[in-house]
Design an enzyme around this catalytic site. Structure first.
Site, PDB file in Angstrom:
ATOM      1  N   GLU A  50       0.855  -1.185   0.000  1.00 58.53           N
ATOM      2  CA  GLU A  50       0.000   0.000   0.000  1.00 58.53           C
ATOM      3  C   GLU A  50       0.887   1.230   0.000  1.00 58.53           C
ATOM      4  O   GLU A  50       1.927   1.239   0.647  1.00 58.53           O
ATOM      5  CB  GLU A  50      -0.859   0.046   1.275  1.00 58.53           C
ATOM      6  CG  GLU A  50      -2.130  -0.746   1.173  1.00 58.53           C
ATOM      7  CD  GLU A  50      -2.172  -1.877   2.174  1.00 58.53           C
ATOM      8  OE1 GLU A  50      -1.381  -1.836   3.136  1.00 58.53           O
ATOM      9  OE2 GLU A  50      -2.960  -2.813   1.985  1.00 58.53           O
ATOM     10  N   TYR A  83       7.982   1.959  -7.285  1.00 59.46           N
ATOM     11  CA  TYR A  83       7.185   0.737  -7.440  1.00 59.46           C
ATOM     12  C   TYR A  83       6.749   0.540  -8.893  1.00 59.46           C
ATOM     13  O   TYR A  83       6.811  -0.570  -9.420  1.00 59.46           O
ATOM     14  CB  TYR A  83       5.968   0.772  -6.512  1.00 59.46           C
ATOM     15  CG  TYR A  83       6.344   0.818  -5.042  1.00 59.46           C
ATOM     16  CD1 TYR A  83       7.423   0.074  -4.561  1.00 59.46           C
ATOM     17  CD2 TYR A  83       5.644   1.602  -4.134  1.00 59.46           C
ATOM     18  CE1 TYR A  83       7.780   0.122  -3.224  1.00 59.46           C
ATOM     19  CE2 TYR A  83       5.994   1.648  -2.785  1.00 59.46           C
ATOM     20  CZ  TYR A  83       7.069   0.911  -2.343  1.00 59.46           C
ATOM     21  OH  TYR A  83       7.430   0.961  -1.022  1.00 59.46           O
TER      22      TYR A  83
HETATM   23  C1  LIG Z   1      10.790   5.605  -1.742  1.00 56.29           C
HETATM   24  C2  LIG Z   1      12.253   5.284  -1.366  1.00 56.29           C
HETATM   25  C3  LIG Z   1      12.286   3.933  -0.668  1.00 56.29           C
HETATM   26  C4  LIG Z   1      13.082   5.216  -2.664  1.00 56.29           C
HETATM   27  O1  LIG Z   1      14.395   4.765  -2.314  1.00 56.29           O
HETATM   28  P1  LIG Z   1      15.683   5.204  -3.176  1.00 56.29           P
HETATM   29  O2  LIG Z   1      16.833   4.373  -2.746  1.00 56.29           O
HETATM   30  O3  LIG Z   1      15.836   6.683  -3.113  1.00 56.29           O
HETATM   31  O4  LIG Z   1      15.202   4.776  -4.633  1.00 56.29           O
HETATM   32  P2  LIG Z   1      16.151   4.444  -5.880  1.00 56.29           P
HETATM   33  O5  LIG Z   1      17.357   5.303  -5.871  1.00 56.29           O
HETATM   34  O6  LIG Z   1      16.318   2.961  -5.966  1.00 56.29           O
HETATM   35  O7  LIG Z   1      15.186   4.953  -7.045  1.00 56.29           O
HETATM   36  C5  LIG Z   1      14.639   4.102  -8.016  1.00 56.29           C
HETATM   37  C6  LIG Z   1      13.609   4.895  -8.817  1.00 56.29           C
HETATM   38  O8  LIG Z   1      12.539   5.343  -7.974  1.00 56.29           O
HETATM   39  C7  LIG Z   1      12.104   6.640  -8.402  1.00 56.29           C
HETATM   40  N1  LIG Z   1      12.419   7.642  -7.367  1.00 56.29           N
HETATM   41  C8  LIG Z   1      13.131   7.454  -6.220  1.00 56.29           C
HETATM   42  N2  LIG Z   1      13.181   8.616  -5.525  1.00 56.29           N
HETATM   43  C9  LIG Z   1      12.492   9.527  -6.235  1.00 56.29           C
HETATM   44  C10 LIG Z   1      12.171  10.895  -6.019  1.00 56.29           C
HETATM   45  N3  LIG Z   1      12.591  11.565  -4.916  1.00 56.29           N
HETATM   46  N4  LIG Z   1      11.410  11.528  -6.935  1.00 56.29           N
HETATM   47  C11 LIG Z   1      10.970  10.882  -8.032  1.00 56.29           C
HETATM   48  N5  LIG Z   1      11.258   9.570  -8.305  1.00 56.29           N
HETATM   49  C12 LIG Z   1      11.996   8.908  -7.409  1.00 56.29           C
HETATM   50  C13 LIG Z   1      12.874   6.943  -9.661  1.00 56.29           C
HETATM   51  O9  LIG Z   1      12.122   6.405 -10.737  1.00 56.29           O
HETATM   52  C14 LIG Z   1      14.146   6.159  -9.428  1.00 56.29           C
HETATM   53  O10 LIG Z   1      14.829   5.830 -10.594  1.00 56.29           O
HETATM   54  P3  LIG Z   1      15.924   6.890 -11.180  1.00 56.29           P
HETATM   55  O11 LIG Z   1      16.770   7.335 -10.022  1.00 56.29           O
HETATM   56  O12 LIG Z   1      16.655   6.079 -12.194  1.00 56.29           O
HETATM   57  O13 LIG Z   1      15.109   8.014 -11.741  1.00 56.29           O
HETATM   58  C15 LIG Z   1      12.851   6.415  -0.477  1.00 56.29           C
HETATM   59  O14 LIG Z   1      12.599   7.662  -1.094  1.00 56.29           O
HETATM   60  C16 LIG Z   1      12.320   6.423   0.938  1.00 56.29           C
HETATM   61  O15 LIG Z   1      12.798   5.687   1.797  1.00 56.29           O
HETATM   62  N6  LIG Z   1      11.322   7.287   1.210  1.00 56.29           N
HETATM   63  C17 LIG Z   1      10.798   7.455   2.573  1.00 56.29           C
HETATM   64  C18 LIG Z   1      10.092   6.232   3.056  1.00 56.29           C
HETATM   65  C19 LIG Z   1       8.975   5.801   2.132  1.00 56.29           C
HETATM   66  O16 LIG Z   1       8.179   6.618   1.687  1.00 56.29           O
HETATM   67  N7  LIG Z   1       8.915   4.501   1.854  1.00 56.29           N
HETATM   68  C20 LIG Z   1       7.904   3.914   1.018  1.00 56.29           C
HETATM   69  C21 LIG Z   1       6.644   3.768   1.789  1.00 56.29           C
HETATM   70  S1  LIG Z   1       5.389   2.948   0.847  1.00 56.29           S
END
Ligand SMILES: CC(C)(COP(=O)(O)OP(=O)(O)OC[C@H]1O[C@@H](n2cnc3c(N)ncnc32)[C@H](O)[C@@H]1OP(=O)(O)O)[C@@H](O)C(=O)NCCC(=O)NCCS
Length: 151
Positions: A107, A119
Site C-alpha cells: 500500500e 514501485y
Molecule cells: C521511496 C524510497 C524507498 C526510494 O528509495 P531510493 O533508494 O531513493 O530509490 P532508488 O534510488 O532505488 O530509485 C529508483 C527509482 O525510484 C524513483 N524515485 C526514487 N526517488 C524519487 C524521487 N525523490 N522523486 C521521483 N522519483 C523517485 C525513480 O524512478 C528512481 O529511478 P531513477 O533514479 O533512475 O530516476 C525512499 O525515497 C524512501 O525511503 N522514502 C521514505 C520512506 C517511504 O516513503 N517509503 C515507502 C513507503 S510505501
C-alpha cells in the site's frame, strides 16, 4: 564488471535504534519501536541493508501462504536516489519467491511520488484503493493505493 551482491542481513534487536531513528525522520506517521520489535518477534521477513558497513535501508515483509505483503521499505535520507531502494526491492522479490510467494502486495500514499515511481518502475500495478486508510499529520485521512506485482 560484476556487481557486488548487496549486503543485506536480517534485522536484529541491535538495529532497532537506528531503524526507529530513521523511521521517525522518513515517515509522516512512523512505526514505533514496539511495532518493529513485534514484527521481529512474529518472525516477519525484516532486513537491513548496509553499504561499506553502514546501515542505509530497511524493510519489513509479511508472508501469508503464497502472497507476500511489503509493510515497510525505507532508505535513509543521505542514501536516497542512489539505487538502494531498487536493490532492496529486488532482493525482497527473490526472498518472497524463495518463501513460496507468487505475488507481492503493498500500500502506498498517492502523495508519495518517490515511492510510486519506484514501485511502478519495478513492475507494480495498481489493483485497488483503500479509502481514508492513512492518518495525515494534523488531522484527516488519505487513501492508500494498493499495488501488486507477480513474482
Ligand atoms: C521511496 C524510497 C524507498 C526510494 O528509495 P531510493 O533508494 O531513493 O530509490 P532508488 O534510488 O532505488 O530509485 C529508483 C527509482 O525510484 C524513483 N524515485 C526514487 N526517488 C524519487 C524521487 N525523490 N522523486 C521521483 N522519483 C523517485 C525513480 O524512478 C528512481 O529511478 P531513477 O533514479 O533512475 O530516476 C525512499 O525515497 C524512501 O525511503 N522514502 C521514505 C520512506 C517511504 O516513503 N517509503 C515507502 C513507503 S510505501
Amino acid at each position: 564488471m560484476t556487481e557486488r551482491p548487496p549486503d543485506i542481513s536480517p534485522m536484529a534487536e541491535a538495529d532497532l535504534h537506528w531503524v526507529v531513528e530513521n523511521e521517525f525522520e522518513l515517515h509522516a506517521v512512523p512505526w514505533t519501536r514496539g511495532n518493529f520489535a513485534d514484527s521481529l518477534a512474529a518472525g516477519y521477513s525484516s532486513w537491513v541493508m548496509r553499504v561499506d558497513g553502514r546501515r542505509v535501508a530497511y524493510a519489513v515483509m509479511l508472508r501469508v501462504l503464497d502472497e507476500s505483503h511489503l509493510l515497510n521499505l525505507s532508505v535513509a535520507r543521505p542514501a536516497q536516489r542512489a539505487g538502494i531502494g531498487g536493490l532492496l526491492l529486488r532482493f525482497l522479490f527473490e526472498e518472497a519467491r524463495r518463501g513460496g510467494s507468487s505475488q507481492l502486495f503493498l500500500e502506498v500514499r498517492p502523495s508519495n511520488e518517490p515511492a510510486l515511481a519506484l514501485y511502478q518502475g519495478h513492475g507494480f500495478m495498481p489493483v485497488g484503493r483503500r479509502k481514508s486508510y492513512y492518518p495525515v499529520p494534523g488531522g484527516g485521512r488519505e487513501d492508500a493505493i494498493v499495488m501488486r506485482r507477480a513474482l
